[in-house]
Every structure is written in C-alpha cells, then in structure tokens.
Design an enzyme around this catalytic site. Structure first.
Site: not given
Ligand code: FAS
Ligand code: PHB
Length: 389
Positions: A72, A200, A292, A296, A384
């Site tokens: 994009h 957005y 989100p 980032k 961004y």
């Molecule tokens: P993660 O949370 O992905 O991974 C951590 C892992 O550790 C998990 O698999 C978990 O099961 C495991 N774990 C936890 N406790 C443990 C323990 N005690 N022992 C062993 N394992 C354990 N980011 C965006 O950029 N855009 C978005 O739209 C967006 N939407 C999101 C929506 C939700 C609901 C959430 C929660 C996050 C969202 N995020 C988004 C942020 C997300 O993408 C995170 O930044 C990303 O998953 C970070 O990756 P990790 O640091 O690996 O953490």
């Molecule tokens: C998504 O596609 O999930 C998304 C894209 C941009 C954002 C947040 C979420 O800023």
C-alpha cells in the site's frame, strides 16, 4: 533439558526470535501455553511496516509474504463526510504491506518446523529462576511432568498476561499505562474490500476502520463502548453502524456479508521499564501494548526482536555484550515513538465520552492540518510506514 536461549511464548515475537537465532547457530526452546491451532486461530494485526518486511525476509519467511502481501502506497483519513489521502511514498518513500499476523505466524511455524525447532505447546506453570545469576533456568509442566530447562538467556515473549514481566521485581519495574474509554468491535468477512487502501474514519457516531487481508477478505472495525459485548452485535447491526460512519461514496462501496470472526478488543497504551533484568529480556506485548489505531503492535514486537537477536548473535559470535547491555534502551527509544503516534492517532480519530467542544475543535484543526500540510503528512507517513531501527 539445556539450551542457549529459553523463549517464553510462541506468538510472533517468540517464533521470530527462535527463527533468527537458530539461523545463527544459537539453540532455542520455545515454551507456549496454548495449542498450535489456538495460536493460529487468533485474528489480530494486518499492516506490516517496511522494516518488518525486511526482518521477515532476513529470517527466511518472506517468500509468501512477497507473493501474497498487498503493498500500500497510501492510506485515507475521513472526518464526517470529507476524505483525504496520505501518500506514504511522497511522505517517506516507503510502503506498508497488508498481510495478516495469522499468516506471519503460520510462515514462522512452517520455517521453524523445517529447522527442527523445539516448540513445546500446552506447557503450564512456567516459572523463571536465577535471573540475575549467570545460569538462569525455567521450570514448567509439560505432558503431565515437571520439567527444568537450563539456559544462558531467557526471552520473555509471552504477551501482556504472561509470567515474564512480573518476574522483574515490582520495585524495579516502572509501568506507564493509559486505558481508553472504548473498545474496537472487529469483523472479518469474505467480501471484497470497500476500497483498495485503508480508511480511518472519525465520525460523530465514533471511529471506524476499513481494512482487508486479501482481495476476498475484508476487516472492519467500529469503536464501541466498553460495556458492549460481542453478543450485543448482530451482523446486520454491525454493518448498519459501519456504513453510517464513512462518507456516503465509501459506504456505497462496502459489500456486506456474514462475519467469519467477530470480537471486541479493549484499547490501552502500556509500557514497562526496564525491558531487561539480569538474563531476562522482554519483547513485544510482554513489555508494551499500543492501541491498534496506529497498526504498531506487531511491528513493535518485530523491532524488539531485531534488537535482541542482533545483540545475542553479537554475544555468541565474539563475546561482545555491549548490544545486549543496551537492548532495553535501544528498544524503548523506538517503543516510545510508536507509543506517542498510536496515542495521538487514537486521540485524533475517536469520539471520547467526555469530549468537550474544544476537544472536537482540536480534532478538526489537526485533521485540517493533515489534509492541507505536506509537512504534517510527511511526519505522519514516517511513523506510520515505520521509523528506522
Ligand atoms: P502475543 O500475545 O501474540 O503472543 C504471546 C504468546 O505467549 C501467546 O501465544 C500466549 O499463548 C503465550 N503465553 C502467554 N503466557 C504464557 C505462559 N505463561 N507460558 C507460555 N506461553 C505463554 N496489533 C496491530 O498492529 N493491529 C491490530 O489490529 C491488532 N489487533 C489486536 C487484537 C487483539 C485482541 C490483541 C490482543 C492484540 C492485537 N494487536 C494488534 C496486537 C498484537 O498483534 C500484538 O502486538 C502481537 O500479537 C504481539 O506479539 P507477541 O509479543 O508475540 O505477543
Ligand atoms: C487490521 O487490518 O487489522 C488493521 C489495520 C490497520 C490498523 C489496525 C488494524 O491501524
């Protein structure tokens, strides 16, 4: 059991670190609480910064991303019924790539399997020990047995609710938090995206975002009160509300359809300092959470892993511990810049319950500056699309 680096958490941060270290000849063991299907069932991030794409390519997991990811050059902001474009290429010469976190995780699993990585799923009772000594270890349960993993370093990649961050003594940790008075209701649907680029929207009824995963998979979000539950929202109610929040010509191009995933995520800004304690190094959501809005979260996890893998490889290659000693400092410098951007864009694009007329005028003024000032759009683009590492 023995390994060089014990990695707690098998999400994108943990799997990427394991992949980069194993490619450098450093042994790892990944301890993951959930099952692999559960990890792969998560629908989260969708936008990859330019730097993230480079790190994934360097880790050997860029092939499908380059084939299926959607580059994009722009994104759009709308305020009520006006819409304007932010040209990222004009602003900073970099693109972002739309490629779901689920796909990134799948690619990492495939690469780790090919390398014969040790990833233990469904572990429990993980505990970290002797973090300030030179022989830390991890205890946990797996397959009904108590286990002990000897290692030289521990990477805490276990997300916001993991055990790693609390393993840093409370009197050492400084935590900074801001909780937003709303959440995001997200829907995934097998429909063509409304527009080729992300939009957005700041609307008097609340924030909305039009995104996508591929030409036949759309991702939409609307701001909802914290009291809403996902079962309060039928598909019809979601689509009706979403269409109200975009300019009429955008709304007219939105194709509705059954949701294949629907969830509400709370929004918070959070940072833990320090990001390292003795032989423990926090990465990704274990150390910080961004709303989100700025896309980032996943990208910050990748930049943390870039810094930590580079530091561990230097330590193992020639015993140079300088980068390891400054990992937290390097990672936090970039984290706080992304934190500010995510907070600012969240404040700019959402309607707050206690918002005053003055607050709204500030939003209008800032949106007008972005719409009319190339310098304002340049600064937006630089963050961004991703600040340099
Ligand atoms: P993660 O949370 O992905 O991974 C951590 C892992 O550790 C998990 O698999 C978990 O099961 C495991 N774990 C936890 N406790 C443990 C323990 N005690 N022992 C062993 N394992 C354990 N980011 C965006 O950029 N855009 C978005 O739209 C967006 N939407 C999101 C929506 C939700 C609901 C959430 C929660 C996050 C969202 N995020 C988004 C942020 C997300 O993408 C995170 O930044 C990303 O998953 C970070 O990756 P990790 O640091 O690996 O953490
Ligand atoms: C998504 O596609 O999930 C998304 C894209 C941009 C954002 C947040 C979420 O800023």
């Amino acid at each position: 059991m023995k390994t060089d680096v014990a990695i707690i958490g098998g999400g994108p941060a943990g799997l990427l670190l394991s992949q980069l270290l194993m490619r450098a000849g450093i042994s790892t063991v990944v301890l993951e609480r959930q099952t692999r299907p559960h990890v792969l069932s998560r629908i989260r991030a969708g936008v990859l910064e330019a730097g993230t794409v480079e790190v994934l390519k360097a880790a050997g997991v860029g092939d499908r991303l380059l084939r299926e990811g959607i580059p994009h050059d722009n994104c759009y902001l709308s305020s009520d019924d006006t819409l304007f474009r932010i040209n990222l290429i004009e602003g900073c010469g970099k693109q972002v790539t739309v490629y779901g976190q689920t796909e990134v995780t799948q690619d990492l699993y495939d690469a780790q399997d090919a390398m014969g990585a040790t990833i233990l799923h469904e572990v429990s009772d993980v505990a970290l020990h002797d973090l300030t000594g030179d022989a830390p270890f991890v205890t946990f349960r797996h397959d009904g047995e108590a286990k002990r993993l000897e290692c030289r370093y521990i990477a805490g990649c276990d997300g916001f609710h993991g055990v790693s961050r609390p393993s840093i003594p409370a009197d050492v940790r400084k935590e900074f938090e801001k909780v937003y008075p709303f959440g995001w209701l997200g829907v995934l649907s097998r429909t063509p995206p409304a527009t080729p680029e992300l939009i957005y929207a700041n609307h008097e009824r609340g924030f909305a975002l039009a995104s996508m995963r591929n030409p036949m998979l759309s991702r939409y979000y609307i701001q909802v009160p914290l009291t809403d539950r996902v079962e309060d929202w039928s598909d019809d109610a979601f689509w009706a509300e979403l269409l109200r929040r975009f300019p009429p010509d955008v709304a007219a191009s939105i194709q509705t359809g059954p949701s294949i995933e629907k969830s509400i995520a709370p929004l918070r800004s959070f940072v833990c300092e320090p990001m390292q304690w003795g032989r423990l190094f926090l990465c990704g959501d274990a150390a910080h959470i961004v709303p989100p809005t700025g896309a980032k979260g996943l990208n910050l996890a990748v930049s943390d892993i870039f810094y930590l893998s580079r530091a561990l490889i230097a330590q193992y290659a020639d015993g140079n511990g300088d980068l390891l000693a400054r990992y937290g400092q390097d990672a936090l410098a970039r984290v706080w810049q992304a934190m500010r951007f995510s907070w600012q864009l969240t404040t700019l694009m959402h309607r707050f319950p206690d918002q005053t007329g003055f607050d709204r005028r500030m939003q209008v003024a800032e949106l007008s500056q972005l719409a009319t000032s190339p310098d304002a759009r340049r600064l937006f683009s630089q963050v961004y699309a991703g600040l340099p590492y």
